[in-house]
Design an enzyme around this catalytic site. Structure first.
Site, PDB file in Angstrom:
ATOM      1  N   LYS A 198       0.966  -1.323  -0.124  1.00 47.59           N
ATOM      2  CA  LYS A 198      -0.054  -0.072   0.054  1.00 47.59           C
ATOM      3  C   LYS A 198       0.723   1.301  -0.097  1.00 47.59           C
ATOM      4  CE  LYS A 198      -1.862   2.903   2.423  1.00 47.59           C
ATOM      5  NZ  LYS A 198      -1.713   4.308   1.778  1.00 47.59           N
ATOM      6  N   CYS A 309      14.087  10.712   6.984  1.00 46.82           N
ATOM      7  CA  CYS A 309      13.584  10.021   8.357  1.00 46.82           C
ATOM      8  C   CYS A 309      15.082  10.289   8.975  1.00 46.82           C
ATOM      9  CB  CYS A 309      13.358   8.697   8.295  1.00 46.82           C
ATOM     10  SG  CYS A 309      14.319   7.544   7.501  1.00 46.82           S
TER      11      CYS A 309
HETATM   12  P1  NAD Z   1       2.452   8.552   7.477  1.00 46.34           P
HETATM   13  O1  NAD Z   1       2.532   7.669   8.725  1.00 46.34           O
HETATM   14  O2  NAD Z   1       1.358   9.677   7.434  1.00 46.34           O
HETATM   15  O3  NAD Z   1       1.917   7.588   6.083  1.00 46.34           O
HETATM   16  C1  NAD Z   1       2.772   6.585   6.011  1.00 46.34           C
HETATM   17  C2  NAD Z   1       1.775   5.404   5.294  1.00 46.34           C
HETATM   18  O4  NAD Z   1       0.776   5.261   6.268  1.00 46.34           O
HETATM   19  C3  NAD Z   1       0.889   6.022   4.136  1.00 46.34           C
HETATM   20  O5  NAD Z   1       0.945   4.925   3.089  1.00 46.34           O
HETATM   21  C4  NAD Z   1      -0.355   6.282   4.765  1.00 46.34           C
HETATM   22  O6  NAD Z   1      -1.561   6.078   4.074  1.00 46.34           O
HETATM   23  C5  NAD Z   1      -0.430   5.159   5.692  1.00 46.34           C
HETATM   24  N1  NAD Z   1      -1.460   5.591   6.984  1.00 46.34           N
HETATM   25  C6  NAD Z   1      -1.858   6.613   7.220  1.00 46.34           C
HETATM   26  N2  NAD Z   1      -2.855   6.457   8.372  1.00 46.34           N
HETATM   27  C7  NAD Z   1      -2.988   5.060   8.410  1.00 46.34           C
HETATM   28  C8  NAD Z   1      -3.727   4.072   9.211  1.00 46.34           C
HETATM   29  N3  NAD Z   1      -4.624   4.776  10.071  1.00 46.34           N
HETATM   30  N4  NAD Z   1      -3.705   2.912   9.004  1.00 46.34           N
HETATM   31  C9  NAD Z   1      -3.079   2.109   7.992  1.00 46.34           C
HETATM   32  N5  NAD Z   1      -2.274   3.085   7.197  1.00 46.34           N
HETATM   33  C10 NAD Z   1      -2.033   4.445   7.520  1.00 46.34           C
HETATM   34  O7  NAD Z   1       3.888   9.150   7.110  1.00 46.34           O
HETATM   35  P2  NAD Z   1       4.308   9.820   5.565  1.00 46.34           P
HETATM   36  O8  NAD Z   1       3.912  11.253   5.960  1.00 46.34           O
HETATM   37  O9  NAD Z   1       3.988   9.076   4.782  1.00 46.34           O
HETATM   38  O10 NAD Z   1       5.795   9.539   5.906  1.00 46.34           O
HETATM   39  C11 NAD Z   1       6.523  10.382   6.560  1.00 46.34           C
HETATM   40  C12 NAD Z   1       7.019   9.731   7.918  1.00 46.34           C
HETATM   41  O11 NAD Z   1       7.605   8.534   7.639  1.00 46.34           O
HETATM   42  C13 NAD Z   1       7.961  10.524   8.915  1.00 46.34           C
HETATM   43  O12 NAD Z   1       7.554  10.418  10.100  1.00 46.34           O
HETATM   44  C14 NAD Z   1       9.154   9.922   8.730  1.00 46.34           C
HETATM   45  O13 NAD Z   1      10.254  10.000   9.630  1.00 46.34           O
HETATM   46  C15 NAD Z   1       8.989   8.479   8.281  1.00 46.34           C
HETATM   47  N6  NAD Z   1       9.619   7.621   7.530  1.00 46.34           N
HETATM   48  C16 NAD Z   1      10.423   6.845   8.415  1.00 46.34           C
HETATM   49  C17 NAD Z   1      11.672   5.972   7.675  1.00 46.34           C
HETATM   50  C18 NAD Z   1      12.424   4.908   8.604  1.00 46.34           C
HETATM   51  O14 NAD Z   1      12.731   4.048   7.802  1.00 46.34           O
HETATM   52  N7  NAD Z   1      12.330   4.877   9.879  1.00 46.34           N
HETATM   53  C19 NAD Z   1      11.675   6.122   6.300  1.00 46.34           C
HETATM   54  C20 NAD Z   1      10.922   7.012   5.751  1.00 46.34           C
HETATM   55  C21 NAD Z   1      10.040   7.812   6.222  1.00 46.34           C
END
Ligand code: NAD
Length: 505
Positions: A198, A309
């Site tokens: 997803k 991240c």
């Molecule tokens: P997000 O948490 O908003 O979304 C991530 C994914 O989760 C998306 O596909 C979104 O549609 C899905 N999602 C959102 N709400 C959900 C729910 N209730 N149930 C199931 N799925 C849901 O994050 P983002 O804005 O896409 O990305 C940014 C974040 O990702 C930052 O916090 C960043 O630090 C983190 N990140 C972490 C890493 C790592 O390896 N640690 C790498 C890249 C990004």
């Protein structure tokens, strides 16, 4: 590889634009070996942050699509068409998948740039090869990992083997859409699972395109499915699903916590989380090369528009060199001015969407009202392009308790915090809910190792920022997540351990 139809990589903005104008965008879900619209018939707009224009309408999947995909994935898993295939055969197909990604590198890079705004040069030379590398490296490993024999008594045999989990749902973010997907799907598929990917609703296009390449490589129907849609609809549907065995995620800490709750509310599916960060980059006065340290500190906050991240968003500088170092950073940031993402010379592209731009601008305001000193940037720019651009921004005089130092902004906003001793630097660095990454710059080997050991982070870099490759595990301490992507350790997340015990008669 022999693909005569492959064109030559564009070398300028006009040629990339011409290629973009010719693109045919696939925007449907991919379930059980076929592209299809969402069951509910709904779509959502895919808006390019490059110019604010709609690229296409994308299938907006929800629970019904999750049910279909999980059913297809389960049937494929149970059939053994992939799960019981010899590892060497899975390897060959996944290596072909990696080759196809390389062959379609221009197209995939362009989709990534148009969809989420990163510079085309980085997408082409970074995201595409890193995605292919992750899949190839993992595939190559899969027929070289062995089970174990327990140290039993003479009349017993204890076999310890790894088995695929079954149906894996992978929910990924928008900052490195393909790379983050590859870190999940490569080990999940290599170990024999069926997968439902997803992508973020902010960057669905490359994931959708990858499905066709996976099919062309020979991954059987039902084994790899892609469901574009929102988190609160299809994401939640997968996370709560009673027939998903394992949920892997990269994204924000808030959503990560929610996913743990969903797992507890449903079937206790395994949940592996890569979440947020607020990584400290510690510069001692005796750093071997301050200019290099400043250049990497600039890159650590401006690369990928700060939407990383592991962004080095807290810069801890020994007070005796703070003023000088800030001067060097400001100089280094001149090479990170926002520009058109399709220009191969651009280093800093567009912010993914209006909501993220608003968030970054809001935090710049918060920094000012908290009393930090804005020393660089701070403005939205290139507004006339219709795109979403913000200057890399530096605050000095930041206190670690300020919101700009403790909350993840996920944009090019750097907080500079002074310190006088190594102990103080360690205390400030570890004073965070996150523990994803950290760096330390010093010429003193004792300081380097003492600080590196004391830092509570999954990755620690000495005298550089953001090192590592597929051979090293990646993930976080504390609220930055659990489990690890990359390296052989990633297999732990996608396999169950089985102990088979035999007593000899
Ligand atoms: P997000 O948490 O908003 O979304 C991530 C994914 O989760 C998306 O596909 C979104 O549609 C899905 N999602 C959102 N709400 C959900 C729910 N209730 N149930 C199931 N799925 C849901 O994050 P983002 O804005 O896409 O990305 C940014 C974040 O990702 C930052 O916090 C960043 O630090 C983190 N990140 C972490 C890493 C790592 O390896 N640690 C790498 C890249 C990004």
């Amino acid at each position: 590889m022999n693909h005569p139809e492959r064109s030559i990589t564009p070398t300028n903005q006009a040629d990339w634009q011409a290629m973009a104008d010719q693109l045919t965008l696939e925007s449907r879900a991919y379930v059980n070996g076929a592209y299809q619209w969402a069951v509910n018939g709904q779509t959502f707009p895919c808006i390019s942050p490059v110019n604010g224009r709609e690229l296409t309408q994308v299938a907006s999947c929800d629970q019904a699509d999750a049910d279909l995909a999980v059913d297809a994935a389960r049937k494929a898993f149970n059939s053994g068409v992939w799960s019981r295939l010899a590892p060497a055969k899975r390897k060959a197909i996944l290596i072909r998948f990696a080759e196809l990604i390389e062959d379609h590198g221009d197209e995939l890079a362009l989709l990534e740039t148009l969809d989420m705004g990163k510079p085309i040069g980085h997408a082409r030379s970074g995201d595409v090869p890193a995605t292919a590398r992750a899949i190839r490296w993992t595939a190559e490993a899969i027929d070289k990992v062995y089970g174990e024999l327990a140290t039993t008594a003479h009349d017993q045999i204890g076999m310890i083997s790894r088995e695929p989990m079954g149906v894996v749902a992978a929910i990924v973010p928008w900052n490195f859409p393909m790379i983050m997907a590859s870190w999940k799907i490569a080990p999940a598929l290599a170990t024999g699972n069926s997968v439902i990917l997803k992508p973020s609703e902010k960057s669905p296009l490359t994931a959708i395109r990858l499905a066709a390449l996976a099919e062309e490589a020979g991954i059987p129907a039902g084994v790899f499915n892609v469901l574009p849609g929102y988190g609160h609809t299809v994401g939640k549907g997968l996370a709560l699903h009673m027939d998903v065995d394992c949920l892997v995620f990269t994204g924000s800490t808030n959503v990560a916590k929610q996913l743990m709750i969903y797992a507890g509310q449903s079937n206790m599916k395994r949940v592996w989380l890569e979440a947020g960060g607020k990584s400290p980059n510690i510069i001692f006065a005796d750093a071997p090369d301050l200019k290099k340290a400043a250049a990497e500190a600039a890159s650590a906050i401006a690369f990928n528009q700060g939407e990383v991240c592991t962004a080095g968003s807290r810069l801890l500088v020994e007070d005796s060199i703070r003023a000088e170092f800030i001067g060097l950073i400001r100089e280094a940031l001149k090479t990170w001015r926002p520009g058109h993402p399709l220009d191969p010379a651009t280093t800093c592209g567009a912010i993914v969407d209006q909501a993220q731009l608003d968030r970054i601008i809001e935090y710049i305001g918060i920094g000012q009202s908290e009393g930090a000193t804005l020393v660089e940037g701070g403005q939205r720019v290139l507004e006339d392009t219709g795109g979403l651009f913000v200057q890399p921004t530096v605050f000095d005089g930041v206190n670690n308790g300020m919101r700009i130092a403790s909350e993840e902004i996920f944009g090019p906003v750097l907080s500079v915090i002074g310190f006088t001793t190594a102990e103080e630097a360690i205390t400030i660095a570890n004073d965070s809910i996150y523990g994803l990454a950290a760096a330390v710059w010093t010429s003193n080997i004792n300081t380097a190792h003492k600080v590196a050991k004391a830092l509570r982070a999954g990755s620690v870099w000495i005298n550089h920022y953001d090192g590592g490759d597929m051979t090293a595990p990646f993930g976080g301490f504390k609220q930055s997540g659990n489990g690890r992507d990359k390296s052989l350790h990633a297999f732990d997340k996608y396999t169950e351990l089985k102990a088979t015990w035999l007593v000899l008669e």
